[in-house]
Design a protein around this motif. Structure first.
Motif, PDB file in Angstrom:
ATOM      1  N   HIS A  55      -5.773 -37.810 -21.216  1.00  0.00           N
ATOM      2  CA  HIS A  55      -4.418 -38.026 -20.718  1.00  0.00           C
ATOM      3  C   HIS A  55      -3.442 -38.250 -21.883  1.00  0.00           C
ATOM      4  CE1 HIS A  55      -1.620 -38.634 -17.470  1.00  0.00           C
ATOM      5  NE2 HIS A  55      -1.140 -39.684 -18.112  1.00  0.00           N
ATOM      6  N   MET A  56      -3.899 -38.962 -22.899  1.00  0.00           N
ATOM      7  CA  MET A  56      -3.049 -39.185 -24.068  1.00  0.00           C
ATOM      8  C   MET A  56      -2.706 -37.869 -24.755  1.00  0.00           C
ATOM      9  SD  MET A  56      -4.842 -42.573 -25.677  1.00  0.00           S
ATOM     10  CE  MET A  56      -3.837 -42.444 -27.149  1.00  0.00           C
ATOM     11  N   GLN A  57      -3.664 -36.968 -24.840  1.00  0.00           N
ATOM     12  CA  GLN A  57      -3.398 -35.667 -25.463  1.00  0.00           C
ATOM     13  C   GLN A  57      -2.324 -34.905 -24.683  1.00  0.00           C
ATOM     14  OE1 GLN A  57      -7.572 -34.493 -25.489  1.00  0.00           O
ATOM     15  NE2 GLN A  57      -7.496 -34.356 -27.723  1.00  0.00           N
ATOM     16  N   LYS A  58      -2.349 -35.013 -23.358  1.00  0.00           N
ATOM     17  CA  LYS A  58      -1.318 -34.353 -22.545  1.00  0.00           C
ATOM     18  C   LYS A  58       0.054 -34.957 -22.823  1.00  0.00           C
ATOM     19  CE  LYS A  58      -4.453 -33.116 -18.804  1.00  0.00           C
ATOM     20  NZ  LYS A  58      -4.857 -33.408 -17.426  1.00  0.00           N
ATOM     21  N   ILE A  59       0.116 -36.261 -22.979  1.00  0.00           N
ATOM     22  CA  ILE A  59       1.392 -36.925 -23.273  1.00  0.00           C
ATOM     23  C   ILE A  59       1.907 -36.495 -24.642  1.00  0.00           C
ATOM     24  CG2 ILE A  59       2.496 -39.161 -23.714  1.00  0.00           C
ATOM     25  CD1 ILE A  59       0.635 -40.290 -21.465  1.00  0.00           C
ATOM     26  N   TYR A  60       1.008 -36.411 -25.635  1.00  0.00           N
ATOM     27  CA  TYR A  60       1.448 -35.951 -26.952  1.00  0.00           C
ATOM     28  C   TYR A  60       1.898 -34.492 -26.908  1.00  0.00           C
ATOM     29  CZ  TYR A  60       0.086 -40.182 -29.487  1.00  0.00           C
ATOM     30  OH  TYR A  60       0.006 -41.469 -29.969  1.00  0.00           O
ATOM     31  N   ALA A  61       1.222 -33.655 -26.127  1.00  0.00           N
ATOM     32  CA  ALA A  61       1.637 -32.252 -25.989  1.00  0.00           C
ATOM     33  C   ALA A  61       3.032 -32.174 -25.374  1.00  0.00           C
ATOM     34  CB  ALA A  61       0.633 -31.480 -25.140  1.00  0.00           C
ATOM     35  N   ARG A  62       3.287 -32.995 -24.364  1.00  0.00           N
ATOM     36  CA  ARG A  62       4.608 -33.041 -23.734  1.00  0.00           C
ATOM     37  C   ARG A  62       5.655 -33.483 -24.749  1.00  0.00           C
ATOM     38  NH1 ARG A  62       8.033 -36.773 -22.110  1.00  0.00           N
ATOM     39  NH2 ARG A  62       9.443 -36.317 -20.393  1.00  0.00           N
ATOM     40  N   ALA A  63       5.327 -34.483 -25.559  1.00  0.00           N
ATOM     41  CA  ALA A  63       6.264 -34.977 -26.566  1.00  0.00           C
ATOM     42  C   ALA A  63       6.590 -33.892 -27.590  1.00  0.00           C
ATOM     43  CB  ALA A  63       5.688 -36.214 -27.252  1.00  0.00           C
ATOM     44  N   ARG A  64       5.576 -33.136 -28.023  1.00  0.00           N
ATOM     45  CA  ARG A  64       5.826 -32.052 -28.980  1.00  0.00           C
ATOM     46  C   ARG A  64       6.767 -31.005 -28.385  1.00  0.00           C
ATOM     47  NH1 ARG A  64       0.242 -32.986 -30.029  1.00  0.00           N
ATOM     48  NH2 ARG A  64      -0.373 -31.321 -28.612  1.00  0.00           N
ATOM     49  N   GLU A  65       6.532 -30.643 -27.128  1.00  0.00           N
ATOM     50  CA  GLU A  65       7.395 -29.666 -26.460  1.00  0.00           C
ATOM     51  C   GLU A  65       8.821 -30.186 -26.329  1.00  0.00           C
ATOM     52  OE1 GLU A  65       5.533 -28.835 -22.712  1.00  0.00           O
ATOM     53  OE2 GLU A  65       3.758 -27.949 -23.651  1.00  0.00           O
ATOM     54  N   LEU A  66       8.959 -31.442 -25.960  1.00  0.00           N
ATOM     55  CA  LEU A  66      10.279 -32.056 -25.804  1.00  0.00           C
ATOM     56  C   LEU A  66      11.014 -32.123 -27.138  1.00  0.00           C
ATOM     57  CD1 LEU A  66      12.094 -33.358 -23.636  1.00  0.00           C
ATOM     58  CD2 LEU A  66      11.049 -35.551 -24.229  1.00  0.00           C
ATOM     59  N   MET A  67      10.305 -32.509 -28.192  1.00  0.00           N
ATOM     60  CA  MET A  67      10.947 -32.557 -29.512  1.00  0.00           C
ATOM     61  C   MET A  67      11.421 -31.168 -29.927  1.00  0.00           C
ATOM     62  SD  MET A  67       9.070 -35.374 -31.925  1.00  0.00           S
ATOM     63  CE  MET A  67       7.356 -35.105 -31.538  1.00  0.00           C
ATOM     64  N   ALA A  68      10.578 -30.167 -29.750  1.00  0.00           N
ATOM     65  CA  ALA A  68      10.952 -28.802 -30.136  1.00  0.00           C
ATOM     66  C   ALA A  68      12.156 -28.320 -29.338  1.00  0.00           C
ATOM     67  CB  ALA A  68       9.767 -27.861 -29.939  1.00  0.00           C
ATOM     68  N   ALA A  69      12.184 -28.614 -28.055  1.00  0.00           N
ATOM     69  CA  ALA A  69      13.284 -28.184 -27.192  1.00  0.00           C
ATOM     70  C   ALA A  69      14.595 -28.884 -27.542  1.00  0.00           C
ATOM     71  CB  ALA A  69      12.934 -28.446 -25.727  1.00  0.00           C
ATOM     72  N   ASN A  70      14.493 -30.034 -28.230  1.00  0.00           N
ATOM     73  CA  ASN A  70      15.685 -30.801 -28.584  1.00  0.00           C
ATOM     74  C   ASN A  70      16.014 -30.741 -30.074  1.00  0.00           C
ATOM     75  OD1 ASN A  70      16.730 -32.156 -26.064  1.00  0.00           O
ATOM     76  ND2 ASN A  70      14.562 -32.646 -25.942  1.00  0.00           N
ATOM     77  N   GLY A  71      15.638 -29.639 -30.726  1.00  0.00           N
ATOM     78  CA  GLY A  71      16.037 -29.414 -32.103  1.00  0.00           C
ATOM     79  C   GLY A  71      15.160 -30.074 -33.158  1.00  0.00           C
ATOM     80  N   ASN A  72      13.957 -30.496 -32.779  1.00  0.00           N
ATOM     81  CA  ASN A  72      13.064 -31.158 -33.723  1.00  0.00           C
ATOM     82  C   ASN A  72      11.661 -30.533 -33.645  1.00  0.00           C
ATOM     83  OD1 ASN A  72      11.967 -33.009 -35.528  1.00  0.00           O
ATOM     84  ND2 ASN A  72      11.701 -34.585 -33.984  1.00  0.00           N
ATOM     85  N   PRO A  73      11.544 -29.243 -33.999  1.00  0.00           N
ATOM     86  CA  PRO A  73      10.251 -28.569 -33.847  1.00  0.00           C
ATOM     87  C   PRO A  73       9.221 -28.878 -34.922  1.00  0.00           C
ATOM     88  CG  PRO A  73      11.830 -27.062 -34.778  1.00  0.00           C
ATOM     89  CD  PRO A  73      12.588 -28.345 -34.465  1.00  0.00           C
ATOM     90  N   THR A  74       9.630 -29.482 -36.045  1.00  0.00           N
ATOM     91  CA  THR A  74       8.698 -29.624 -37.165  1.00  0.00           C
ATOM     92  C   THR A  74       8.109 -31.017 -37.334  1.00  0.00           C
ATOM     93  OG1 THR A  74      10.507 -30.042 -38.712  1.00  0.00           O
ATOM     94  CG2 THR A  74       9.798 -27.745 -38.432  1.00  0.00           C
ATOM     95  N   GLN A  75       8.669 -32.043 -36.718  1.00  0.00           N
ATOM     96  CA  GLN A  75       8.153 -33.391 -36.935  1.00  0.00           C
ATOM     97  C   GLN A  75       6.668 -33.479 -36.581  1.00  0.00           C
ATOM     98  OE1 GLN A  75      10.309 -36.654 -35.134  1.00  0.00           O
ATOM     99  NE2 GLN A  75       8.754 -38.139 -35.697  1.00  0.00           N
ATOM    100  N   TRP A  76       6.296 -32.996 -35.421  1.00  0.00           N
ATOM    101  CA  TRP A  76       4.891 -32.997 -34.999  1.00  0.00           C
ATOM    102  C   TRP A  76       4.323 -31.589 -34.911  1.00  0.00           C
ATOM    103  CZ3 TRP A  76       4.290 -37.148 -30.561  1.00  0.00           C
ATOM    104  CH2 TRP A  76       4.438 -38.423 -31.124  1.00  0.00           C
TER     105      TRP A  76
END
Length: 180
Positions: free
Chosen positions: A25-46
């Motif tokens: 479940h944690m991996q799914k949350i991190y995957a969601r966070a990566r997608e959200l960051m990329a969609a909001n102009g931050n594709p490289t942090q994670w």
């Protein structure tokens, strides 16, 4: 803390350490966070891989991962997760700027929300402040959402640090809040 409604009866939020059973479940949350960051102009942090599974497993094994959970319709839900790292962080030894002090601190790393409720990241940060008093964190210059969360929760922007574990895209904004 929660806002129950007729469809979703939720109990109050609480914190607990993660176990290996929480990993999928944690991996799914991190995957969601990566997608959200990329969609909001931050594709490289994670990027597409961070945090690596081995990092998450190590955090869990060493009791660094803290989960914010609630119970909804009889089932526990993970609302947010973060690594709470005590002791000196080697990445913070050199800063272009200045920390508020040199007192012992804890560091919040790898915070991510499941998106199920509003205010989960704020609850995590406030819990850290209440329990530890002196807290540091850092985030990517493009992560405007996390900058807002930290600054709106009383963290001071202290300067810039450079990550030690990456070959590129290493600059991060360093924050600290110390309850005296």
């Amino acid at each position: 803390m929660t806002q129950p409604n007729a469809a979703n009866k939720a109990t109050s939020r609480r914190f607990r350490h993660a176990t290996m059973r929480d990993l999928p479940h944690m991996q799914k949350i991190y995957a969601r966070a990566r997608e959200l960051m990329a969609a909001n102009g931050n594709p490289t942090q994670w990027g597409n891989e961070f945090p690596r599974e081995s990092v998450i497993e190590d955090d869990i094994a060493n009791q660094r991962t803290v989960l914010l959970v609630d119970t909804c319709n009889g089932h526990e839900r993970i609302l947010a997760q973060f690594a709470l790292c005590p002791g000196e962080d080697p990445t913070y030894a050199h800063i272009d700027g200045a920390w508020l002090d040199d007192d012992p601190y804890v560091t919040i790393h790898r915070i991510a929300s499941s998106g199920l409720v509003k205010g989960a990241a704020k609850d995590c940060i406030n819990w850290c402040i209440e329990h530890y008093g002196n807290v540091r964190a850092d985030t990517h210059p493009n992560n405007k959402a996390m900058q807002h969360v930290l600054e709106s929760n009383g963290f001071a922007r202290c300067g810039l640090i450079q990550l030690l574990d990456r070959p590129s895209d290493t600059t991060r904004i360093a924050y600290q809040r110390h309850e005296w």
